[in-house]
Scaffold this motif. Structure first.
Motif, PDB file in Angstrom:
ATOM      1  N   LEU A  64       0.819  -1.215   0.000  1.00  0.00           N
ATOM      2  CA  LEU A  64       0.000   0.000   0.000  1.00  0.00           C
ATOM      3  C   LEU A  64       0.855   1.269   0.000  1.00  0.00           C
ATOM      4  CD1 LEU A  64      -2.947  -0.956   2.391  1.00  0.00           C
ATOM      5  CD2 LEU A  64      -2.893  -0.938  -0.110  1.00  0.00           C
ATOM      6  N   GLY A  83      -7.001   8.232   1.952  1.00  0.00           N
ATOM      7  CA  GLY A  83      -6.349   7.275   2.843  1.00  0.00           C
ATOM      8  C   GLY A  83      -7.211   6.042   3.039  1.00  0.00           C
ATOM      9  N   GLU A  84      -7.130   5.448   4.218  1.00  0.00           N
ATOM     10  CA  GLU A  84      -7.911   4.236   4.489  1.00  0.00           C
ATOM     11  C   GLU A  84      -9.395   4.532   4.699  1.00  0.00           C
ATOM     12  OE1 GLU A  84      -5.960   2.156   7.746  1.00  0.00           O
ATOM     13  OE2 GLU A  84      -4.898   0.908   6.287  1.00  0.00           O
ATOM     14  N   SER A  85      -9.738   5.711   5.129  1.00  0.00           N
ATOM     15  CA  SER A  85     -11.140   6.104   5.345  1.00  0.00           C
ATOM     16  C   SER A  85     -11.946   5.071   6.116  1.00  0.00           C
ATOM     17  CB  SER A  85     -11.831   6.399   4.014  1.00  0.00           C
ATOM     18  OG  SER A  85     -11.281   7.533   3.441  1.00  0.00           O
ATOM     19  N   LYS A  88      -9.452  -0.617   7.149  1.00  0.00           N
ATOM     20  CA  LYS A  88      -8.050  -1.020   7.276  1.00  0.00           C
ATOM     21  C   LYS A  88      -7.623  -1.871   6.073  1.00  0.00           C
ATOM     22  CE  LYS A  88      -4.911  -3.109  10.643  1.00  0.00           C
ATOM     23  NZ  LYS A  88      -3.823  -2.245  10.322  1.00  0.00           N
ATOM     24  N   GLY A  89      -6.481  -1.521   5.511  1.00  0.00           N
ATOM     25  CA  GLY A  89      -5.952  -2.283   4.390  1.00  0.00           C
ATOM     26  C   GLY A  89      -6.457  -1.856   3.032  1.00  0.00           C
ATOM     27  N   ARG A  90      -7.047  -0.652   2.975  1.00  0.00           N
ATOM     28  CA  ARG A  90      -7.552  -0.134   1.700  1.00  0.00           C
ATOM     29  C   ARG A  90      -7.215   1.346   1.591  1.00  0.00           C
ATOM     30  NH1 ARG A  90     -13.553   1.908   1.076  1.00  0.00           N
ATOM     31  NH2 ARG A  90     -12.576   3.429   2.436  1.00  0.00           N
ATOM     32  N   LEU A  91      -6.700   1.754   0.447  1.00  0.00           N
ATOM     33  CA  LEU A  91      -6.552   3.171   0.137  1.00  0.00           C
ATOM     34  C   LEU A  91      -7.701   3.545  -0.792  1.00  0.00           C
ATOM     35  CD1 LEU A  91      -2.707   3.416  -0.500  1.00  0.00           C
ATOM     36  CD2 LEU A  91      -3.970   3.966   1.594  1.00  0.00           C
ATOM     37  N   TYR A  92      -8.434   4.600  -0.427  1.00  0.00           N
ATOM     38  CA  TYR A  92      -9.636   4.987  -1.160  1.00  0.00           C
ATOM     39  C   TYR A  92      -9.390   6.278  -1.929  1.00  0.00           C
ATOM     40  CZ  TYR A  92     -14.395   6.806  -1.835  1.00  0.00           C
ATOM     41  OH  TYR A  92     -15.550   7.336  -2.358  1.00  0.00           O
ATOM     42  N   ALA A 106     -10.436   1.473  -5.039  1.00  0.00           N
ATOM     43  CA  ALA A 106      -9.982   0.838  -3.802  1.00  0.00           C
ATOM     44  C   ALA A 106      -8.661   0.144  -4.116  1.00  0.00           C
ATOM     45  CB  ALA A 106     -11.013  -0.162  -3.301  1.00  0.00           C
ATOM     46  N   VAL A 108      -5.829  -2.134  -2.763  1.00  0.00           N
ATOM     47  CA  VAL A 108      -5.689  -3.118  -1.682  1.00  0.00           C
ATOM     48  C   VAL A 108      -4.566  -4.095  -2.020  1.00  0.00           C
ATOM     49  CG1 VAL A 108      -8.163  -2.947  -1.103  1.00  0.00           C
ATOM     50  CG2 VAL A 108      -7.374  -4.751  -2.654  1.00  0.00           C
ATOM     51  N   GLN A 114      -9.098  -7.794   1.871  1.00  0.00           N
ATOM     52  CA  GLN A 114      -9.986  -6.859   1.166  1.00  0.00           C
ATOM     53  C   GLN A 114     -10.223  -7.301  -0.275  1.00  0.00           C
ATOM     54  OE1 GLN A 114     -11.771  -4.367   2.344  1.00  0.00           O
ATOM     55  NE2 GLN A 114     -10.972  -4.663   4.395  1.00  0.00           N
TER      56      GLN A 114
END
Length: 174
Positions: A64, A83-85, A88-92, A106, A108, A114
Motif C-alpha cells: 500500500l 487514505g484508508e477512510s 483497514k488495508g484499503r486506500l480509497y 480501492a 488493496v 480486502q
C-alpha cells in the motif's frame, strides 16, 4: 474535500462494463507494474442490480506504499485520495467529474482480505440473481428511509453486507 456525499441508486446500465474497461486501461498505464490486477467490483459489476452510478474499481498491489508518481498521476486525472477512510488495508480514491462517469478506486493488497472479500461478494451476487434482487431491494429501502448520504447509506446496510459476505464464503470457500 469531505468523504460524505449525496448518493442515489439507479437501475443497472449496460455501459458500466465498457466504462470500467476504459478506466482500467488508463489506470493500468498509471499504476504500471505496481498493479498486479485490476477488477470491476461493487454493484455496478453485477448485471441487473440497483447501484450508485459510480463504478467501483479494485486495484490489487503488492504494497500500500503507493509511489509518488502514481499519486501524482491519479491527482492529475482528478482523483481525490482519502487514505484508508475507516477501512483497514484499503486506500480509497474517488473521481467525481461534473459531466462524466464517476469512479471509486480501492487500492488493496492483491489476494489479501480486502481483495478476496470484495470479489467474493461480487461473484456471489453475479451467481445468485435472487440474492442480487434482495440486495437491490435493501438498497432502495435504505434510500427510501432517507439515508441519502454516503456514510448514512453505508452504515445502514453494513450488517446486511456482512451477512452477504458470510453467505458468499459458505458458497465459494470450502
Amino acid at each position: 474535500m469531505e468523504i460524505d456525499e449525496s448518493i442515489t441508486v439507479v437501475p443497472y446500465h449496460e455501459q458500466w462494463t465498457a466504462l470500467f474497461e476504459q478506466e482500467k486501461t488508463i489506470l493500468s498505464r498509471e499504476f504500471g507494474e505496481a498493479a498486479i490486477e485490476i477488477q470491476h467490483f461493487g454493484s455496478t459489476s453485477v448485471p441487473g442490480m440497483l447501484a450508485k452510478p459510480i463504478i467501483d474499481i479494485l486495484v490489487g498491489v503488492r504494497t500500500l506504499e503507493i509511489g509518488h508518481s502514481i499519486l501524482e498521476a491519479l491527482a492529475k486525472r482528478g482523483y481525490e485520495g482519502f487514505g484508508e477512510s475507516g477501512v483497514k488495508g484499503r486506500l480509497y480514491f474517488r473521481l467525481r467529474p461534473e459531466q462524466e462517469q464517476a469512479f471509486n478506486l480501492a487500492v488493496v493488497i492483491w489476494n489479501g482480505e480486502q481483495w478476496i472479500n470484495n470479489l467474493l461478494i461480487r461473484d456471489f451476487l453475479r451467481a445468485d440473481p435472487d440474492a442480487a434482487r434482495q440486495y437491490s431491494e435493501r438498497k432502495q429501502s435504505t434510500i427510501n428511509k432517507g439515508m441519502t448520504t454516503l456514510l448514512a447509506y453505508s452504515d445502514d446496510k453494513a450488517e446486511y453486507v456482512s451477512r452477504l459476505l458470510e453467505r458468499a464464503k459458505q458458497r465459494f470457500q470450502t
